[in-house]
Design a protein around this motif. Structure first.
Motif, PDB file in Angstrom:
ATOM      1  N   THR A   3     -21.622 -48.231   3.862  1.00 30.67           N
ATOM      2  CA  THR A   3     -20.862 -47.124   2.925  1.00 30.67           C
ATOM      3  C   THR A   3     -21.724 -46.766   1.580  1.00 30.67           C
ATOM      4  O   THR A   3     -22.723 -47.264   1.439  1.00 30.67           O
ATOM      5  CB  THR A   3     -19.731 -47.931   2.359  1.00 30.67           C
ATOM      6  OG1 THR A   3     -18.876 -46.958   1.770  1.00 30.67           O
ATOM      7  CG2 THR A   3     -20.173 -49.258   1.338  1.00 30.67           C
ATOM      8  N   ALA A   4     -21.362 -45.668   0.845  1.00 32.92           N
ATOM      9  CA  ALA A   4     -22.077 -45.234  -0.075  1.00 32.92           C
ATOM     10  C   ALA A   4     -21.796 -45.936  -1.398  1.00 32.92           C
ATOM     11  O   ALA A   4     -20.677 -46.071  -1.852  1.00 32.92           O
ATOM     12  CB  ALA A   4     -21.720 -43.747  -0.326  1.00 32.92           C
ATOM     13  N   PRO A   5     -22.612 -46.576  -2.284  1.00 40.63           N
ATOM     14  CA  PRO A   5     -22.499 -47.287  -3.573  1.00 40.63           C
ATOM     15  C   PRO A   5     -22.066 -46.366  -4.690  1.00 40.63           C
ATOM     16  O   PRO A   5     -22.277 -45.143  -4.487  1.00 40.63           O
ATOM     17  CB  PRO A   5     -23.844 -47.966  -3.857  1.00 40.63           C
ATOM     18  CG  PRO A   5     -24.641 -47.047  -3.406  1.00 40.63           C
ATOM     19  CD  PRO A   5     -24.161 -46.566  -1.945  1.00 40.63           C
ATOM     20  N   ALA A   6     -21.215 -46.827  -5.486  1.00 42.24           N
ATOM     21  CA  ALA A   6     -20.823 -45.909  -6.697  1.00 42.24           C
ATOM     22  C   ALA A   6     -21.879 -45.409  -7.348  1.00 42.24           C
ATOM     23  O   ALA A   6     -21.728 -44.162  -7.833  1.00 42.24           O
ATOM     24  CB  ALA A   6     -19.955 -46.641  -7.731  1.00 42.24           C
ATOM     25  N   ASN A   7     -22.929 -45.979  -7.797  1.00 42.29           N
ATOM     26  CA  ASN A   7     -24.166 -45.601  -8.455  1.00 42.29           C
ATOM     27  C   ASN A   7     -24.904 -44.414  -8.018  1.00 42.29           C
ATOM     28  O   ASN A   7     -25.371 -43.770  -8.580  1.00 42.29           O
ATOM     29  CB  ASN A   7     -24.869 -46.470  -8.960  1.00 42.29           C
ATOM     30  CG  ASN A   7     -25.601 -47.335  -7.822  1.00 42.29           C
ATOM     31  OD1 ASN A   7     -25.378 -47.040  -6.561  1.00 42.29           O
ATOM     32  ND2 ASN A   7     -26.524 -48.203  -8.065  1.00 42.29           N
ATOM     33  N   LEU A   8     -25.180 -44.575  -6.625  1.00 43.83           N
ATOM     34  CA  LEU A   8     -25.553 -43.184  -5.978  1.00 43.83           C
ATOM     35  C   LEU A   8     -24.672 -42.096  -5.727  1.00 43.83           C
ATOM     36  O   LEU A   8     -25.034 -40.877  -5.943  1.00 43.83           O
ATOM     37  CB  LEU A   8     -26.186 -43.735  -4.615  1.00 43.83           C
ATOM     38  CG  LEU A   8     -27.285 -44.849  -4.762  1.00 43.83           C
ATOM     39  CD1 LEU A   8     -27.989 -44.803  -3.217  1.00 43.83           C
ATOM     40  CD2 LEU A   8     -28.402 -44.403  -5.533  1.00 43.83           C
ATOM     41  N   LEU A   9     -23.422 -42.562  -5.662  1.00 43.44           N
ATOM     42  CA  LEU A   9     -22.224 -41.304  -5.620  1.00 43.44           C
ATOM     43  C   LEU A   9     -22.499 -40.740  -6.934  1.00 43.44           C
ATOM     44  O   LEU A   9     -22.007 -39.481  -7.078  1.00 43.44           O
ATOM     45  CB  LEU A   9     -20.856 -41.637  -5.329  1.00 43.44           C
ATOM     46  CG  LEU A   9     -20.617 -42.238  -3.881  1.00 43.44           C
ATOM     47  CD1 LEU A   9     -19.393 -43.145  -3.680  1.00 43.44           C
ATOM     48  CD2 LEU A   9     -20.804 -41.120  -2.871  1.00 43.44           C
ATOM     49  N   GLY A  28     -27.204 -36.197   0.637  1.00 42.60           N
ATOM     50  CA  GLY A  28     -26.379 -37.404   1.329  1.00 42.60           C
ATOM     51  C   GLY A  28     -26.849 -38.787   1.108  1.00 42.60           C
ATOM     52  O   GLY A  28     -28.102 -38.862   0.494  1.00 42.60           O
ATOM     53  N   ILE A  29     -26.321 -39.577   1.419  1.00 43.05           N
ATOM     54  CA  ILE A  29     -26.431 -41.073   1.090  1.00 43.05           C
ATOM     55  C   ILE A  29     -26.473 -42.146   2.426  1.00 43.05           C
ATOM     56  O   ILE A  29     -27.380 -42.601   2.562  1.00 43.05           O
ATOM     57  CB  ILE A  29     -25.542 -41.546  -0.102  1.00 43.05           C
ATOM     58  CG1 ILE A  29     -25.481 -41.051  -1.135  1.00 43.05           C
ATOM     59  CG2 ILE A  29     -25.671 -43.185  -0.116  1.00 43.05           C
ATOM     60  CD1 ILE A  29     -24.204 -41.183  -2.238  1.00 43.05           C
ATOM     61  N   VAL A  30     -25.356 -41.985   3.137  1.00 44.52           N
ATOM     62  CA  VAL A  30     -25.233 -42.559   4.555  1.00 44.52           C
ATOM     63  C   VAL A  30     -25.646 -41.836   5.465  1.00 44.52           C
ATOM     64  O   VAL A  30     -25.426 -40.606   5.623  1.00 44.52           O
ATOM     65  CB  VAL A  30     -23.516 -43.079   4.494  1.00 44.52           C
ATOM     66  CG1 VAL A  30     -23.754 -43.867   5.713  1.00 44.52           C
ATOM     67  CG2 VAL A  30     -23.381 -43.867   3.350  1.00 44.52           C
ATOM     68  N   GLY A  31     -26.623 -42.680   6.369  1.00 42.04           N
ATOM     69  CA  GLY A  31     -26.864 -41.775   7.680  1.00 42.04           C
ATOM     70  C   GLY A  31     -25.839 -41.596   8.431  1.00 42.04           C
ATOM     71  O   GLY A  31     -24.876 -42.161   8.464  1.00 42.04           O
TER      72      GLY A  31
END
Length: 285
Positions: A3-9, A28-31
């Motif tokens: 999942t994508a962490p809040a800090n990168l979101l 994008g964050i998650v592959g």
């Protein structure tokens, strides 16, 4: 699952909210589900001896279900009379990493193209220097996994870039300072054009505006400042009206520096006799 962490979101949201024309699908964050290994995956999708886990204790100790990477796609925006794009953005970020700025130290690597023709990789660990051709049109940021596990704010670096190119205002102020600035602006707007500038600032400092019932004191401490300004203005007015010229003292000072010979030489011949007669009378008396 990964999942994508809040800090990168938060970084993703900042970029999308600020850079006009940046496609959300290109940030994008998650592959994708087929993605295995690397910083775009969490603990459920890493592979044996995954470089994003084993090459740094910061990664091995920070491994969670969080992905720890960000991809940023192509963009071009005009600001401050200059065109800014993915290449200039990426080059700037790499320069910050090389300078080891405080807000870039959680970045492990950046895979990018400085010109859209060649792919380069900056690697804090010095392991690799290249990447595949997909990075000609997108830039990859890897973050050490311990920072995503800890939830550390990663927006400062990107906010600094956006501020530097003029897309964001400088926000190095507290909410209280913002509120104070808004109050000052309100008061200046109300007073503008009605009083001389000096009077405007003096009245604001004193928290007084007898012709404007809606005037708000910007800060309580300015009451004291206003009193001091008023006292200073009174003192300056008194000094301006005072005559500091003392003719007698000036004449006495001049004469004290002259010898009898110099005094005699300075008297015009036409009145020398008159002066001599007057002095003779005073000596006799």
């Amino acid at each position: 699952m990964t999942t994508a962490p809040a800090n990168l979101l938060a970084v993703r949201r900042l970029l999308l909210d600020t850079i006009r024309g940046l496609d959300p699908a290109a940030v994008g964050i998650v592959g994708d589900p087929a993605h295995r290994g690397g910083y775009h995956t969490g603990s459920d999708r890493v592979v044996p001896n995954d470089y994003s886990v084993v090459e740094s204790p910061r990664d091995s100790a920070g491994l969670t279900l969080y992905a720890s990477a960000l991809d940023v796609g192509t963009f071009s925006v005009r600001s401050g009379g200059t065109t800014h794009n993915l290449q200039s953005f990426s080059t700037w970020c790499v320069a910050q990493c090389r300078a080891n700025t405080a807000d870039s130290r959680d970045l492990r690597e950046i895979i990018y193209s400085p010109d859209g023709k060649v792919v380069r990789r900056w690697d804090r660990l010095g392991k690799r220097s290249t990447g595949d051709d997909s990075h000609l049109w997108h830039t990859h940021f890897s973050f050490f996994r311990d920072c995503t596990k800890a939830g550390r704010d990663q927006t400062p670096l990107f906010r600094r870039y956006l501020t530097g190119i003029g897309l964001l205002e400088d926000t190095d102020m507290t909410p209280e300072e913002h509120a104070w600035l808004e109050t000052v602006h309100k008061n200046l707007t109300v007073l503008d054009g009605r009083n001389p500038v000096g009077q405007i600032y003096t009245r604001m400092a004193m928290g007084e505006d007898h012709t404007n019932p809606d005037f708000v004191v910007p800060h309580p401490s300015l009451k004291s400042l206003g009193a001091q300004l008023a006292s200073l203005q009174t003192a300056l007015t008194a000094l301006a009206n005072k005559d500091f010229t003392d003719e007698s003292a000036i004449v006495t000072g001049v004469l004290a520096g002259l010898t009898p010979e110099k005094i005699a030489a300075a008297i015009p011949p036409t009145i020398a006799r008159q002066v001599a007669d007057e002095l003779a009378k005073r000596l006799v008396a």
